[in-house]
Motif scaffolding. Structure first.
Motif, short mmCIF file in Angstrom:
data_model
loop_
_atom_site.label_atom_id
_atom_site.label_comp_id
_atom_site.label_asym_id
_atom_site.label_seq_id
_atom_site.Cartn_x
_atom_site.Cartn_y
_atom_site.Cartn_z
N VAL A 271 0.84 -1.20 0.00
CA VAL A 271 0.00 0.00 0.00
C VAL A 271 0.87 1.25 0.00
CG1 VAL A 271 -1.70 1.31 1.33
CG2 VAL A 271 -1.91 -1.19 1.12
N ARG A 272 1.96 1.24 0.77
CA ARG A 272 2.85 2.40 0.80
C ARG A 272 3.49 2.63 -0.57
NH1 ARG A 272 4.34 0.14 5.88
NH2 ARG A 272 6.35 -0.58 5.06
N ARG A 273 3.88 1.55 -1.24
CA ARG A 273 4.47 1.69 -2.58
C ARG A 273 3.46 2.28 -3.56
NH1 ARG A 273 6.76 -3.40 -1.33
NH2 ARG A 273 5.10 -4.45 -2.50
N GLN A 274 2.23 1.78 -3.53
CA GLN A 274 1.21 2.29 -4.44
C GLN A 274 0.89 3.75 -4.15
OE1 GLN A 274 -0.26 0.82 -7.19
NE2 GLN A 274 -1.01 2.91 -7.45
N THR A 275 0.90 4.12 -2.87
CA THR A 275 0.64 5.51 -2.50
C THR A 275 1.72 6.43 -3.08
OG1 THR A 275 -0.51 4.87 -0.47
CG2 THR A 275 0.38 7.11 -0.57
N ARG A 276 2.97 6.03 -2.95
CA ARG A 276 4.07 6.85 -3.47
C ARG A 276 4.03 6.91 -5.00
NH1 ARG A 276 9.11 5.00 0.51
NH2 ARG A 276 8.15 5.76 2.43
N HIS A 277 3.68 5.79 -5.64
CA HIS A 277 3.57 5.77 -7.09
C HIS A 277 2.49 6.76 -7.55
CE1 HIS A 277 3.48 4.07 -11.15
NE2 HIS A 277 2.17 3.95 -11.04
N THR A 278 1.35 6.73 -6.89
CA THR A 278 0.26 7.65 -7.24
C THR A 278 0.67 9.09 -6.97
OG1 THR A 278 -1.40 5.97 -6.75
CG2 THR A 278 -2.14 8.26 -6.75
N GLN A 279 1.40 9.31 -5.90
CA GLN A 279 1.83 10.66 -5.56
C GLN A 279 2.76 11.23 -6.63
OE1 GLN A 279 4.46 11.36 -2.08
NE2 GLN A 279 2.80 12.63 -1.28
N VAL A 280 3.67 10.41 -7.14
CA VAL A 280 4.56 10.86 -8.22
C VAL A 280 3.74 11.30 -9.42
CG1 VAL A 280 6.24 10.06 -9.93
CG2 VAL A 280 6.57 9.51 -7.52
N TRP A 281 2.76 10.53 -9.82
CA TRP A 281 1.93 10.89 -10.96
C TRP A 281 1.19 12.20 -10.72
CZ3 TRP A 281 -1.07 6.13 -13.31
CH2 TRP A 281 -0.14 5.26 -13.89
N ARG A 282 0.60 12.34 -9.54
CA ARG A 282 -0.19 13.54 -9.26
C ARG A 282 0.69 14.78 -9.17
NH1 ARG A 282 -5.41 11.95 -7.87
NH2 ARG A 282 -5.89 13.90 -6.83
#
Length: 403
Positions: A271-282
């Motif tokens: 979940v932490r990895r997916q959160t950071r991935h989404t944050q990079v995109w946003r």
């Protein structure tokens, strides 16, 4: 050894001290690093900003895990921050866990089983009929059942969860009956009077229990509040007269309130990895939209559908642009803006280290408002922690009794 339980008259003084401290440092925690690439504090404390931005990823991991170590380091520039820990000291209300045996904790995640067991231990002894507020499948009610003096009830809006919970209670012989109820319904029945319990009820849900439970003179209210930002109110409205009359930290937005629960101690690594991935995109899109609009300001974008997770950054940007009525140039270099997003994510994470030092103070400031409100309604209030932070960061227990 447990810390001594504070008497109720201490809470007004504690709230006032927290209120002054948070107000004095508002410029450090109110700007959100995600939407404010260059907050004013970077200009006021350039050496501190440089220190944070030069941290390695392992440094950031270490400081996230040990906030007090960061406080000691930042005190070089912010001497007043050393007073933080004294403001956060609370009694330990925990007891020997009453968690259900794993063989009876069906459909109950292990961490939730332990949280319910810790909560149940902290509210002993039980003297009144119990209502499990926003009960889900009634895990807390079933955990409390062996020490309760009467059958237990539970309110939950999701009929499927109610059916599953009642089936579990029948299967294991627990004296628990769940009822399908929307606890925000204006016509919600408040009789008979109960000892209302709520483990991590969110926002308006726990505020309703506090306000209406007190108005209907329920003899005891025991809750661990969560997700203060999940409210219909656009701006924070205190419950107590004391806080409302202070008029210092007024009108906090829902996004600011989110800071109080922005912690991932218990989130799985995936979940932490997916959160950071989404944050990079946003963040990449945020930099792109500022460039396209020619305006250096944040543009909120709604949550994206999960199918875009596998579609790539360019597809995400086109989706976000469409939602905000933006036309992206045909020659947009998406790789460039993705790289910008990656750099910004690193900066945001480092700036958030400073802001996160104010999470627990803000959470306690909010919960103390509830404590003061309940005192105003004639309750004796105990406030402390019911478990260790590694089990859940939302480990505050507000326990109020009439008489």
């Amino acid at each position: 050894m447990k810390a001594p339980v504070h008497q109720s008259h201490d809470w007004a003084e504690r709230w006032s001290a927290l209120d002054r401290w948070l107000t004095d440092h508002a410029d450090l925690w109110q700007p959100a690093p995600f939407s404010s690439p260059a907050p004013d504090w970077c200009r006021h404390y350039p050496d501190m900003a440089a220190f944070l931005e030069e941290l390695t990823d392992p440094d950031v991991d270490a400081y996230e895990a040990d906030p007090e170590r960061l406080v000691a380091r930042l005190s070089t520039w912010l001497r007043a921050i050393t007073g933080r820990q004294a403001l956060l000291e609370l009694p330990d209300l925990s007891g020997e866990s009453l968690a259900l045996p794993e063989t009876r904790a069906v459909d109950m995640p292990g961490r939730k089983r332990l949280q319910a067991g810790a909560f149940a231990a902290a509210v002993q002894p039980l003297k009144h009929p119990i209502l499990d507020w926003c009960c889900g499948k009634g895990h807390l009610a079933r955990t409390l059942a062996p020490t309760a003096r009467a059958p237990l009830a539970g309110y939950e809006w999701d009929a499927a969860l109610v059916a599953d919970g009642n089936a579990l209670a029948e299967r294991y012989g627990d004296p628990v009956t769940l009822v399908t109820r929307n606890v925000l319904d204006p016509d919600l029945p408040w009789s008979p009077v109960y000892h209302g319990v709520a483990l991590h009820a969110c926002g308006d849900l726990h505020r309703r229990l506090i306000a209406e439970g007190a108005r209907h003179r329920w003899p005891r209210l025991s809750l661990s509040p969560c997700c203060f930002h999940l409210t219909r109110q656009a701006r924070h409205q205190p419950l107590s007269r004391r806080v409302a009359d202070a008029r210092r930290l007024t009108g906090l937005s829902r996004e600011t309130l989110r800071l109080a629960v922005r912690e991932t101690v218990t989130a799985p690594a995936r979940v932490r990895r997916q959160t950071r991935h989404t944050q990079v995109w946003r963040l990449g899109f945020d930099a792109l939209q500022r460039h396209v609009r020619g305006e250096d300001s944040y543009l909120p974008v709604p949550s994206h559908p999960t199918h875009l997770n596998d579609a790539g950054f360019a597809a995400f940007c086109r989706w976000a642009a469409e939602r905000k009525d933006l036309v992206l140039p045909a020659d947009t270099d998406f790789d460039h803006w993705l790289a910008v997003g990656q750099r910004r994510q690193g900066q945001v994470r480092r700036h958030e280290l400073l802001r996160h030092l104010f999470r627990r103070p803000l959470e306690l400031w909010l919960v103390l408002d509830y404590a003061l409100y309940l005192e105003e309604q004639g309750y004796t209030v105990t406030l402390g922690t019911f478990c260790e932070r590694h089990l859940t960061p939302r480990n505050l227990l507000l326990d109020a009794q009439l008489g």
